[in-house]
Scaffold this active site. Structure first.
Site, PDB file in Angstrom:
ATOM      1  N   GLY A  12      56.860  75.214  -9.908  1.00 62.62           N
ATOM      2  CA  GLY A  12      55.485  75.235 -10.173  1.00 62.62           C
ATOM      3  C   GLY A  12      54.844  75.998  -8.803  1.00 62.62           C
ATOM      4  N   ARG A  73      62.926  77.718 -11.322  1.00 60.05           N
ATOM      5  CA  ARG A  73      63.694  76.343 -11.216  1.00 60.05           C
ATOM      6  C   ARG A  73      64.740  77.143 -11.970  1.00 60.05           C
ATOM      7  NH1 ARG A  73      58.562  74.810 -13.587  1.00 60.05           N
ATOM      8  NH2 ARG A  73      57.959  73.266 -12.568  1.00 60.05           N
ATOM      9  N   ASP A 104      57.755  68.087  -5.997  1.00 61.95           N
ATOM     10  CA  ASP A 104      58.329  67.279  -6.035  1.00 61.95           C
ATOM     11  C   ASP A 104      59.826  67.110  -6.436  1.00 61.95           C
ATOM     12  OD1 ASP A 104      58.500  63.919  -5.467  1.00 61.95           O
ATOM     13  OD2 ASP A 104      58.973  63.631  -7.697  1.00 61.95           O
ATOM     14  N   THR A 127      52.033  72.205  -4.931  1.00 58.46           N
ATOM     15  CA  THR A 127      51.882  71.497  -6.706  1.00 58.46           C
ATOM     16  C   THR A 127      50.043  71.293  -6.025  1.00 58.46           C
ATOM     17  OG1 THR A 127      52.380  70.343  -7.741  1.00 58.46           O
ATOM     18  CG2 THR A 127      52.662  68.820  -5.383  1.00 58.46           C
ATOM     19  N   ASP A 129      49.258  69.627  -8.547  1.00 56.04           N
ATOM     20  CA  ASP A 129      49.256  68.357  -8.858  1.00 56.04           C
ATOM     21  C   ASP A 129      48.998  66.889  -7.790  1.00 56.04           C
ATOM     22  OD1 ASP A 129      49.421  69.138 -12.222  1.00 56.04           O
ATOM     23  OD2 ASP A 129      52.172  68.671 -11.427  1.00 56.04           O
ATOM     24  N   ASP A 131      50.468  64.863  -6.304  1.00 55.26           N
ATOM     25  CA  ASP A 131      51.137  63.384  -6.420  1.00 55.26           C
ATOM     26  C   ASP A 131      52.549  64.076  -5.640  1.00 55.26           C
ATOM     27  OD1 ASP A 131      53.270  66.100  -7.777  1.00 55.26           O
ATOM     28  OD2 ASP A 131      53.192  65.503  -9.389  1.00 55.26           O
ATOM     29  N   ARG A 173      51.202  65.462 -16.053  1.00 50.55           N
ATOM     30  CA  ARG A 173      52.299  65.628 -16.861  1.00 50.55           C
ATOM     31  C   ARG A 173      52.552  63.752 -16.453  1.00 50.55           C
ATOM     32  NH1 ARG A 173      56.954  69.708 -17.383  1.00 50.55           N
ATOM     33  NH2 ARG A 173      55.593  70.901 -16.861  1.00 50.55           N
TER      34      ARG A 173
HETATM   35  P1  ADP Z   1      58.198  71.430  -8.975  1.00 53.89           P
HETATM   36  O1  ADP Z   1      58.754  71.865  -7.534  1.00 53.89           O
HETATM   37  O2  ADP Z   1      57.332  71.730  -9.090  1.00 53.89           O
HETATM   38  O3  ADP Z   1      58.540  69.544  -9.338  1.00 53.89           O
HETATM   39  P2  ADP Z   1      61.311  71.162 -10.605  1.00 53.89           P
HETATM   40  O4  ADP Z   1      60.969  69.781 -10.852  1.00 53.89           O
HETATM   41  O5  ADP Z   1      61.301  71.752 -11.517  1.00 53.89           O
HETATM   42  O6  ADP Z   1      59.123  71.895  -9.830  1.00 53.89           O
HETATM   43  O7  ADP Z   1      61.888  71.236  -9.493  1.00 53.89           O
HETATM   44  C1  ADP Z   1      62.820  72.264  -8.748  1.00 53.89           C
HETATM   45  C2  ADP Z   1      64.080  73.136  -8.835  1.00 53.89           C
HETATM   46  O8  ADP Z   1      64.039  71.554  -7.838  1.00 53.89           O
HETATM   47  C3  ADP Z   1      64.744  72.492 -10.425  1.00 53.89           C
HETATM   48  O9  ADP Z   1      64.792  74.053 -10.703  1.00 53.89           O
HETATM   49  C4  ADP Z   1      65.809  72.448  -9.235  1.00 53.89           C
HETATM   50  O10 ADP Z   1      66.404  74.132  -8.873  1.00 53.89           O
HETATM   51  C5  ADP Z   1      65.484  71.993  -8.115  1.00 53.89           C
HETATM   52  N1  ADP Z   1      65.208  70.104  -7.999  1.00 53.89           N
HETATM   53  C6  ADP Z   1      64.897  69.808  -8.649  1.00 53.89           C
HETATM   54  N2  ADP Z   1      65.039  68.359  -9.235  1.00 53.89           N
HETATM   55  C7  ADP Z   1      65.972  68.191  -8.880  1.00 53.89           C
HETATM   56  C8  ADP Z   1      67.250  67.303  -8.371  1.00 53.89           C
HETATM   57  N3  ADP Z   1      66.870  65.547  -8.625  1.00 53.89           N
HETATM   58  N4  ADP Z   1      67.929  67.609  -7.124  1.00 53.89           N
HETATM   59  C9  ADP Z   1      68.784  68.219  -6.787  1.00 53.89           C
HETATM   60  N5  ADP Z   1      67.948  69.950  -7.175  1.00 53.89           N
HETATM   61  C10 ADP Z   1      66.278  69.426  -8.234  1.00 53.89           C
END
Ligand code: ADP
Length: 320
Positions: A12, A73, A104, A127, A129, A131, A173
């Site tokens: 995000g 993503r 995260d 982020t 958030d 968090d 969330r």
């Molecule tokens: P944010 O970083 O804002 O929390 P996301 O949770 O959508 O956003 O994570 C962004 C991207 O990071 C995902 O689309 C994916 O490519 C990668 N990612 C997220 N979680 C994992 C994971 N457990 N292992 C590997 N890559 C991950």
């Protein structure tokens, strides 16, 4: 010392990511290190959307929200094969270290990439958030909180004029930080967060009593992870009969020119990230602890859940 690094924003978007990328880029260039920008997060890493940056590449971006590098993503990156391809694309260009700015999930991906390939990684928490475990600040949270406060101020005017109950749904969330801080600073009577259980029967009975005592209006701030604003508003109408309106701010919360705090802090974090990665450090995230920049173990940051400050939760109840 490393000779070539790359930087990306992922997940995000949040206001201040540009300031962080600018700081990483200029700090590294100043030290004579080559900097690659990766477009579109892990997608760009896998699709080889990378370009070498100059100081000018990051001109005129500190005041802009979003991220000029783009973000995404990326499902492919969640597989070991995807991460191996990402590693190859970095190595093919002589890139020896990667800075990832994201939430995260992005940091989790970065941690996996480093564990599986040995690619040095430094993370920055980006982020709205707020968090990320180990840091009391994430890039963008201040601007988002100020956007919400602006909305609360306006909602209070109209709520007061009509003696209404206003339910405002904000982002979060899994984390109630935005709801809690904006609820307190916006003078909300009720703040509903995913970290804490609440009882609608109790809240509605309390609301009715407040109105009978002459209260002019009531503001409820709810984090999306604690319930849908529309559902909560419906329950209030059914149980109290009070004139109730609901607002959902949505993606407005992500946008906007970053606040002074987000620009300065993102710049500080960016400088630290650049200096750390070029000196060969890895698996750390830079954040803030009580106003000071601190480094956090990347593994710890992604494997622990940050708690909402209980002092804030207590204060919210005292002041309501
Ligand atoms: P944010 O970083 O804002 O929390 P996301 O949770 O959508 O956003 O994570 C962004 C991207 O990071 C995902 O689309 C994916 O490519 C990668 N990612 C997220 N979680 C994992 C994971 N457990 N292992 C590997 N890559 C991950």
């Amino acid at each position: 010392m490393l000779k070539s690094i790359a930087i990306m924003t992922s997940g995000g978007d949040s206001p201040g990511m540009n300031a962080a990328v600018r700081a990483v880029t200029r700090t590294a260039l100043h030290a004579g290190v080559k900097v690659w920008g990766i477009y579109g997060g892990y997608h760009g890493l896998l699709d080889e959307e990378m370009f070498e940056m100059t100081s000018k590449s990051v001109s005129d971006i500190i005041q802009r929200g979003g991220t000029f590098l783009g973000t995404a993503r990326c499902k492919r990156f969640t597989t070991p094969e995807g991460r191996q391809l990402g590693y190859k694309n970095l190595v093919d260009r002589g890139i020896q270290g990667l800075v990832v700015v994201g939430g995260d999930g992005s940091l989790r991906g970065a941690s996996a990439l480093s564990a599986e390939t040995g690619m040095p990684i430094v993370g920055l928490p980006g982020t709205i958030d707020n968090d990320v475990w180990g840091s009391d600040y994430t890039i963008g949270c201040d601007t988002a909180a100020n956007t919400i406060i602006d909305a609360i101020n306006k909602l209070r005017d109209t709520a007061s004029a009509h003696r209404r109950v206003i339910v405002l749904e904000v982002m979060g969330r899994n984390s109630g930080w935005l709801a809690m801080t904006t609820g307190i600073s916006g003078g909300a009577e009720y703040i509903l967060v995913p970290e804490e259980e609440y009882d609608m029967d109790e809240i509605c009975a309390d609301m009715k009593e407040s109105y009978e005592r002459g209260k002019r209006y009531i503001l409820v701030v709810v984090a999306e992870g604690a319930g849908k604003g529309f559902d909560i508003s419906q329950q209030i109408v059914e149980r109290t009969g009070l004139d109730t309106r609901v607002s959902k701010l949505g993606h407005i919360q992500r946008g906007g020119s970053p606040s002074v705090i987000d620009r300065v802090r993102a710049s500080q974090l960016g400088e630290n990230a650049a200096l750390a990665i070029i000196s060969g450090l890895s698996d750390i995230v830079f954040g803030f602890d009580r106003g000071h920049v601190v480094s956090i173990n990347l593994h710890d940051a992604v494997n622990n859940k940050k708690k909402l400050n209980p002092e804030l939760m207590r204060l919210a109840k005292v002041l309501a």
